[in-house]
Motif scaffolding. Structure first.
Motif, PDB file in Angstrom:
ATOM      1  N   LYS A 297       0.574  -1.003  -0.264  1.00  0.00           N
ATOM      2  CA  LYS A 297       0.170   0.094   0.234  1.00  0.00           C
ATOM      3  C   LYS A 297       1.051   1.216   0.073  1.00  0.00           C
ATOM      4  O   LYS A 297       1.144   2.237  -0.720  1.00  0.00           O
ATOM      5  CB  LYS A 297      -0.919   0.099   1.348  1.00  0.00           C
ATOM      6  CG  LYS A 297      -2.165   0.943   1.270  1.00  0.00           C
ATOM      7  CD  LYS A 297      -2.992   1.166   2.476  1.00  0.00           C
ATOM      8  CE  LYS A 297      -4.200   2.529   2.439  1.00  0.00           C
ATOM      9  NZ  LYS A 297      -4.853   2.103   3.785  1.00  0.00           N
ATOM     10  N   ILE A 298       1.905   1.379   0.854  1.00  0.00           N
ATOM     11  CA  ILE A 298       2.961   2.154   1.046  1.00  0.00           C
ATOM     12  C   ILE A 298       3.486   2.555  -0.079  1.00  0.00           C
ATOM     13  O   ILE A 298       3.435   3.689  -0.606  1.00  0.00           O
ATOM     14  CB  ILE A 298       4.448   2.178   1.679  1.00  0.00           C
ATOM     15  CG1 ILE A 298       2.876   2.111   3.183  1.00  0.00           C
ATOM     16  CG2 ILE A 298       4.550   2.450   1.707  1.00  0.00           C
ATOM     17  CD1 ILE A 298       4.088   2.192   5.015  1.00  0.00           C
ATOM     18  N   GLN A 299       3.854   1.506  -1.238  1.00  0.00           N
ATOM     19  CA  GLN A 299       4.449   1.577  -3.045  1.00  0.00           C
ATOM     20  C   GLN A 299       3.218   2.733  -3.890  1.00  0.00           C
ATOM     21  O   GLN A 299       3.897   2.898  -4.885  1.00  0.00           O
ATOM     22  CB  GLN A 299       5.122   0.346  -3.237  1.00  0.00           C
ATOM     23  CG  GLN A 299       6.366  -0.317  -2.255  1.00  0.00           C
ATOM     24  CD  GLN A 299       6.823  -1.687  -3.037  1.00  0.00           C
ATOM     25  OE1 GLN A 299       6.103  -1.848  -3.255  1.00  0.00           O
ATOM     26  NE2 GLN A 299       7.997  -2.005  -2.955  1.00  0.00           N
ATOM     27  N   ILE A 300       2.152   1.670  -3.085  1.00  0.00           N
ATOM     28  CA  ILE A 300       1.192   2.176  -4.800  1.00  0.00           C
ATOM     29  C   ILE A 300       1.475   3.473  -3.918  1.00  0.00           C
ATOM     30  O   ILE A 300       0.872   4.442  -5.355  1.00  0.00           O
ATOM     31  CB  ILE A 300      -0.321   1.020  -4.310  1.00  0.00           C
ATOM     32  CG1 ILE A 300      -0.246   0.145  -4.723  1.00  0.00           C
ATOM     33  CG2 ILE A 300      -0.852   1.908  -4.802  1.00  0.00           C
ATOM     34  CD1 ILE A 300      -0.693  -1.345  -4.576  1.00  0.00           C
ATOM     35  N   THR A 301       1.140   4.069  -2.799  1.00  0.00           N
ATOM     36  CA  THR A 301       0.952   5.523  -2.041  1.00  0.00           C
ATOM     37  C   THR A 301       1.730   6.451  -3.322  1.00  0.00           C
ATOM     38  O   THR A 301       1.811   6.954  -3.859  1.00  0.00           O
ATOM     39  CB  THR A 301       0.604   5.586  -1.623  1.00  0.00           C
ATOM     40  OG1 THR A 301      -0.588   5.425  -0.662  1.00  0.00           O
ATOM     41  CG2 THR A 301       0.400   7.081  -1.163  1.00  0.00           C
ATOM     42  N   SER A 302       2.882   5.876  -3.389  1.00  0.00           N
ATOM     43  CA  SER A 302       4.560   6.443  -3.456  1.00  0.00           C
ATOM     44  C   SER A 302       4.033   6.670  -5.357  1.00  0.00           C
ATOM     45  O   SER A 302       4.807   7.013  -5.641  1.00  0.00           O
ATOM     46  CB  SER A 302       5.357   5.889  -2.933  1.00  0.00           C
ATOM     47  OG  SER A 302       6.517   6.358  -4.332  1.00  0.00           O
ATOM     48  N   LEU A 303       3.670   5.473  -5.637  1.00  0.00           N
ATOM     49  CA  LEU A 303       3.841   5.320  -7.054  1.00  0.00           C
ATOM     50  C   LEU A 303       2.781   5.871  -7.882  1.00  0.00           C
ATOM     51  O   LEU A 303       2.772   6.957  -8.923  1.00  0.00           O
ATOM     52  CB  LEU A 303       3.580   3.855  -7.666  1.00  0.00           C
ATOM     53  CG  LEU A 303       5.070   2.846  -7.452  1.00  0.00           C
ATOM     54  CD1 LEU A 303       4.083   1.444  -7.945  1.00  0.00           C
ATOM     55  CD2 LEU A 303       6.115   3.282  -8.514  1.00  0.00           C
ATOM     56  N   ILE A 304       1.869   6.143  -7.309  1.00  0.00           N
ATOM     57  CA  ILE A 304       0.412   7.177  -7.556  1.00  0.00           C
ATOM     58  C   ILE A 304       1.638   8.464  -7.440  1.00  0.00           C
ATOM     59  O   ILE A 304       0.909   9.646  -8.159  1.00  0.00           O
ATOM     60  CB  ILE A 304      -0.556   7.117  -6.863  1.00  0.00           C
ATOM     61  CG1 ILE A 304      -1.474   6.128  -7.056  1.00  0.00           C
ATOM     62  CG2 ILE A 304      -2.003   8.075  -7.264  1.00  0.00           C
ATOM     63  CD1 ILE A 304      -2.210   5.094  -6.061  1.00  0.00           C
ATOM     64  N   GLN A 305       1.205   9.242  -6.450  1.00  0.00           N
ATOM     65  CA  GLN A 305       1.673  10.676  -6.348  1.00  0.00           C
ATOM     66  C   GLN A 305       2.602  10.902  -7.573  1.00  0.00           C
ATOM     67  O   GLN A 305       3.420  11.957  -7.916  1.00  0.00           O
ATOM     68  CB  GLN A 305       2.524  10.364  -5.256  1.00  0.00           C
ATOM     69  CG  GLN A 305       1.117  10.689  -4.409  1.00  0.00           C
ATOM     70  CD  GLN A 305       2.499  10.313  -2.326  1.00  0.00           C
ATOM     71  OE1 GLN A 305       4.286  10.186  -2.695  1.00  0.00           O
ATOM     72  NE2 GLN A 305       1.539  11.339  -1.716  1.00  0.00           N
TER      73      GLN A 305
END
Length: 172
Positions: free
Chosen positions: A92-100
């Motif tokens: 989830k943390i990685q996905i949030t970073s990728l979205i940003q």
């Protein structure tokens, strides 16, 4: 070796076969399959060593083998659920970073496109003011770029100059 041990051994071998087949077909990564491979080999070991399992269960204070196996399975599931929760949080943390990151790249792409459109339109309008002839295709393309530039909320200089030349009939 009794019938139950033979059935358990066949199930263990089939279980291991399914895991290795899924690894080969890239349906599961080796990282996630390691735990299941270990479980498969433990099941295979337990199918060969029924007496050892009974002895271990009694040594740990279990009167029945089924209780020992049930507690072991429940503990395994609790540990496995915790490991999965950690991995899920990490993802989830990685996905949030990728979205940003993607959002920033999209914004940068829009700004670059707007700047490109502005340069093209400025040159085009300058050519029109200097009475340089333009083909129908060049004018049509300029209209397309102007529409895109308007959608990207370009500056008012280009808009006012475009409207001025359009009123004069120079863009036809």
């Amino acid at each position: 070796m009794n019938d139950l041990s033979i059935i358990m051994m066949v199930i263990s071998i089939l279980f291991l076969y399914m895991i290795f087949r899924d690894i080969n077909k890239n349906k599961i990564t080796l990282e996630y399959a390691k735990l299941w491979i270990l479980i498969g080999f433990i099941m295979l070991f337990l199918s060969f060593s029924g007496e050892f399992t009974k002895w271990l269960g009694q040594a740990l204070g279990f009167e029945l083998l089924s209780n020992f196996l049930l507690v072991g399975a429940v503990l395994f599931l609790i540990i496995h659920s915790f490991i999965q929760a950690k991995q899920l949080s990490k993802n989830k943390i990685q996905i949030t970073s990728l979205i940003q990151e993607v959002s920033l790249l999209k914004k940068e792409m829009k700004e670059n496109q707007k700047e490109h459109d502005k340069t093209y339109l400025t040159d085009f309008l300058s050519d029109i003011e200097n009475k340089q002839p333009k083909s129908d295709i060049q004018i049509k393309r300029a209209y397309e770029i102007y529409e895109e530039y308007t959608n990207l909320k370009g500056n008012s200089y280009v808009h006012s100059k475009w409207e001025e030349l359009e009123k004069k009939g120079a863009l036809k």
